[in-house]
Design a protein around this motif. Sequence first.
Motif, PDB file in Angstrom:
ATOM      1  N   PHE A  23       0.819  -1.211   0.000  1.00 46.78           N
ATOM      2  CA  PHE A  23       0.000   0.000   0.000  1.00 46.78           C
ATOM      3  C   PHE A  23       0.855   1.264   0.000  1.00 46.78           C
ATOM      4  O   PHE A  23       0.642   2.170  -0.807  1.00 46.78           O
ATOM      5  N   LEU A  24       1.819   1.330   0.910  1.00 41.80           N
ATOM      6  CA  LEU A  24       2.637   2.539   1.006  1.00 41.80           C
ATOM      7  C   LEU A  24       3.484   2.742  -0.253  1.00 41.80           C
ATOM      8  O   LEU A  24       3.658   3.876  -0.714  1.00 41.80           O
ATOM      9  N   HIS A  25       3.990   1.658  -0.807  1.00 43.89           N
ATOM     10  CA  HIS A  25       4.744   1.779  -2.059  1.00 43.89           C
ATOM     11  C   HIS A  25       3.850   2.302  -3.182  1.00 43.89           C
ATOM     12  O   HIS A  25       4.248   3.195  -3.941  1.00 43.89           O
ATOM     13  N   GLN A  26       2.655   1.753  -3.310  1.00 49.64           N
ATOM     14  CA  GLN A  26       1.756   2.177  -4.387  1.00 49.64           C
ATOM     15  C   GLN A  26       1.343   3.638  -4.230  1.00 49.64           C
ATOM     16  O   GLN A  26       1.310   4.391  -5.204  1.00 49.64           O
ATOM     17  N   VAL A  27       1.032   4.057  -3.017  1.00 55.11           N
ATOM     18  CA  VAL A  27       0.628   5.448  -2.800  1.00 55.11           C
ATOM     19  C   VAL A  27       1.764   6.398  -3.151  1.00 55.11           C
ATOM     20  O   VAL A  27       1.555   7.407  -3.829  1.00 55.11           O
ATOM     21  N   THR A  28       2.977   6.067  -2.723  1.00 54.28           N
ATOM     22  CA  THR A  28       4.096   6.961  -3.042  1.00 54.28           C
ATOM     23  C   THR A  28       4.480   6.869  -4.519  1.00 54.28           C
ATOM     24  O   THR A  28       4.991   7.839  -5.067  1.00 54.28           O
ATOM     25  N   LEU A  78     -10.034   2.274  16.307  1.00 54.06           N
ATOM     26  CA  LEU A  78      -9.219   3.456  16.614  1.00 54.06           C
ATOM     27  C   LEU A  78      -7.832   3.051  17.114  1.00 54.06           C
ATOM     28  O   LEU A  78      -6.810   3.539  16.622  1.00 54.06           O
ATOM     29  N   PHE A  79      -7.802   2.146  18.088  1.00 55.27           N
ATOM     30  CA  PHE A  79      -6.534   1.707  18.675  1.00 55.27           C
ATOM     31  C   PHE A  79      -5.640   1.054  17.622  1.00 55.27           C
ATOM     32  O   PHE A  79      -4.463   1.385  17.488  1.00 55.27           O
ATOM     33  N   THR A  80      -6.202   0.133  16.852  1.00 51.09           N
ATOM     34  CA  THR A  80      -5.416  -0.565  15.832  1.00 51.09           C
ATOM     35  C   THR A  80      -5.011   0.399  14.729  1.00 51.09           C
ATOM     36  O   THR A  80      -3.904   0.299  14.186  1.00 51.09           O
ATOM     37  N   GLY A  81      -5.887   1.336  14.400  1.00 55.02           N
ATOM     38  CA  GLY A  81      -5.540   2.348  13.404  1.00 55.02           C
ATOM     39  C   GLY A  81      -4.357   3.195  13.842  1.00 55.02           C
ATOM     40  O   GLY A  81      -3.468   3.503  13.041  1.00 55.02           O
ATOM     41  N   LEU A  82      -4.331   3.564  15.115  1.00 58.33           N
ATOM     42  CA  LEU A  82      -3.188   4.334  15.634  1.00 58.33           C
ATOM     43  C   LEU A  82      -1.901   3.518  15.553  1.00 58.33           C
ATOM     44  O   LEU A  82      -0.841   4.042  15.198  1.00 58.33           O
ATOM     45  N   MET A  83      -2.003   2.227  15.869  1.00 57.38           N
ATOM     46  CA  MET A  83      -0.811   1.372  15.728  1.00 57.38           C
ATOM     47  C   MET A  83      -0.420   1.240  14.255  1.00 57.38           C
ATOM     48  O   MET A  83       0.772   1.180  13.928  1.00 57.38           O
ATOM     49  N   GLY A  84      -1.394   1.217  13.367  1.00 60.63           N
ATOM     50  CA  GLY A  84      -1.104   1.190  11.936  1.00 60.63           C
ATOM     51  C   GLY A  84      -0.333   2.426  11.501  1.00 60.63           C
ATOM     52  O   GLY A  84       0.561   2.347  10.650  1.00 60.63           O
ATOM     53  N   VAL A  85      -0.654   3.567  12.087  1.00 60.98           N
ATOM     54  CA  VAL A  85       0.083   4.800  11.803  1.00 60.98           C
ATOM     55  C   VAL A  85       1.532   4.658  12.274  1.00 60.98           C
ATOM     56  O   VAL A  85       2.463   5.034  11.557  1.00 60.98           O
ATOM     57  N   VAL A  86       1.728   4.109  13.458  1.00 61.24           N
ATOM     58  CA  VAL A  86       3.091   3.892  13.977  1.00 61.24           C
ATOM     59  C   VAL A  86       3.875   2.973  13.031  1.00 61.24           C
ATOM     60  O   VAL A  86       5.019   3.257  12.674  1.00 61.24           O
ATOM     61  N   PHE A  87       3.254   1.888  12.617  1.00 59.35           N
ATOM     62  CA  PHE A  87       3.922   0.945  11.718  1.00 59.35           C
ATOM     63  C   PHE A  87       4.253   1.593  10.377  1.00 59.35           C
ATOM     64  O   PHE A  87       5.342   1.399   9.836  1.00 59.35           O
ATOM     65  N   ALA A  88       3.318   2.356   9.826  1.00 58.20           N
ATOM     66  CA  ALA A  88       3.553   3.011   8.531  1.00 58.20           C
ATOM     67  C   ALA A  88       4.668   4.044   8.643  1.00 58.20           C
ATOM     68  O   ALA A  88       5.544   4.131   7.773  1.00 58.20           O
ATOM     69  N   LEU A 126      -1.411   8.074   7.157  1.00 58.61           N
ATOM     70  CA  LEU A 126      -2.749   8.170   7.741  1.00 58.61           C
ATOM     71  C   LEU A 126      -3.725   7.209   7.070  1.00 58.61           C
ATOM     72  O   LEU A 126      -4.530   6.554   7.745  1.00 58.61           O
ATOM     73  N   ALA A 127      -3.654   7.107   5.740  1.00 54.59           N
ATOM     74  CA  ALA A 127      -4.552   6.195   5.026  1.00 54.59           C
ATOM     75  C   ALA A 127      -4.256   4.743   5.387  1.00 54.59           C
ATOM     76  O   ALA A 127      -5.174   3.950   5.603  1.00 54.59           O
ATOM     77  N   SER A 128      -2.984   4.399   5.484  1.00 54.27           N
ATOM     78  CA  SER A 128      -2.606   3.037   5.856  1.00 54.27           C
ATOM     79  C   SER A 128      -3.135   2.702   7.248  1.00 54.27           C
ATOM     80  O   SER A 128      -3.683   1.622   7.475  1.00 54.27           O
ATOM     81  N   GLY A 129      -2.979   3.633   8.176  1.00 53.64           N
ATOM     82  CA  GLY A 129      -3.492   3.426   9.527  1.00 53.64           C
ATOM     83  C   GLY A 129      -4.999   3.260   9.546  1.00 53.64           C
ATOM     84  O   GLY A 129      -5.531   2.394  10.248  1.00 53.64           O
ATOM     85  N   ALA A 130      -5.698   4.084   8.760  1.00 48.60           N
ATOM     86  CA  ALA A 130      -7.162   4.004   8.708  1.00 48.60           C
ATOM     87  C   ALA A 130      -7.611   2.653   8.142  1.00 48.60           C
ATOM     88  O   ALA A 130      -8.499   2.005   8.710  1.00 48.60           O
TER      89      ALA A 130
END
Length: 187
Positions: free
Chosen positions: A104-109, A143-153, A124-128
């Motif tokens: 996902f992050l590769h495709q968006v960039t 919400l919690f998992t989305g925030l962790m997704g932001v950290v990972f991204a 932000l999109a990856s986390g969402a």
Amino acid sequence: MPLRVLLLAGLALMWTFVEAGRLAPVGVRRHGWRATLLWTGGVTGTGILFGEVGQPLLEWLLATHVDYSGYGVLVGNERAALQLLAYALTSAAIGEEVLFRGFFLHQVTAIFGEGAAARRGAILASGAFFGVAHFIQGWLGILFTGLMGVVFAWAWFRSGRNLWSLIMAHALIDIYGIAMIYLGRYN
């Protein structure tokens, strides 16, 4: 569900290979082991700390709880916990990291560029998307998992697209979480 995630991850890797002739754009490449271990430890520590401190604080502030009832069968059930662990180590740790971070992050960039605004939007999109994929845990779990997704991204970009460290961190966080559910701490 776990097999679908792995299938999608496999398709994402094939897509990337056909597109780029290699898998490095998603983070499947050689990284230094020291950096990989440092990023793994940092992300894992952040995830566990956020789970032990941030999640209870959010639950208290919002007067609700993450819904772990879907995992209730795991409490004291060694066989079920080990089966979920096997799925988590493959489908979640590998499959989700390939899909939500690497691909996902590769495709968006690739579409919007490597600029700071594009990266922030991708994070932000990856986390969402990651949060919504965990809808079984209710809105606070999203919400919690989305925030962790932001950290990972964020870590994927900051680590030089080190997908290996995120796969290992995801695995360690899931091992911890499954152990806590098995022991009856989250239910």
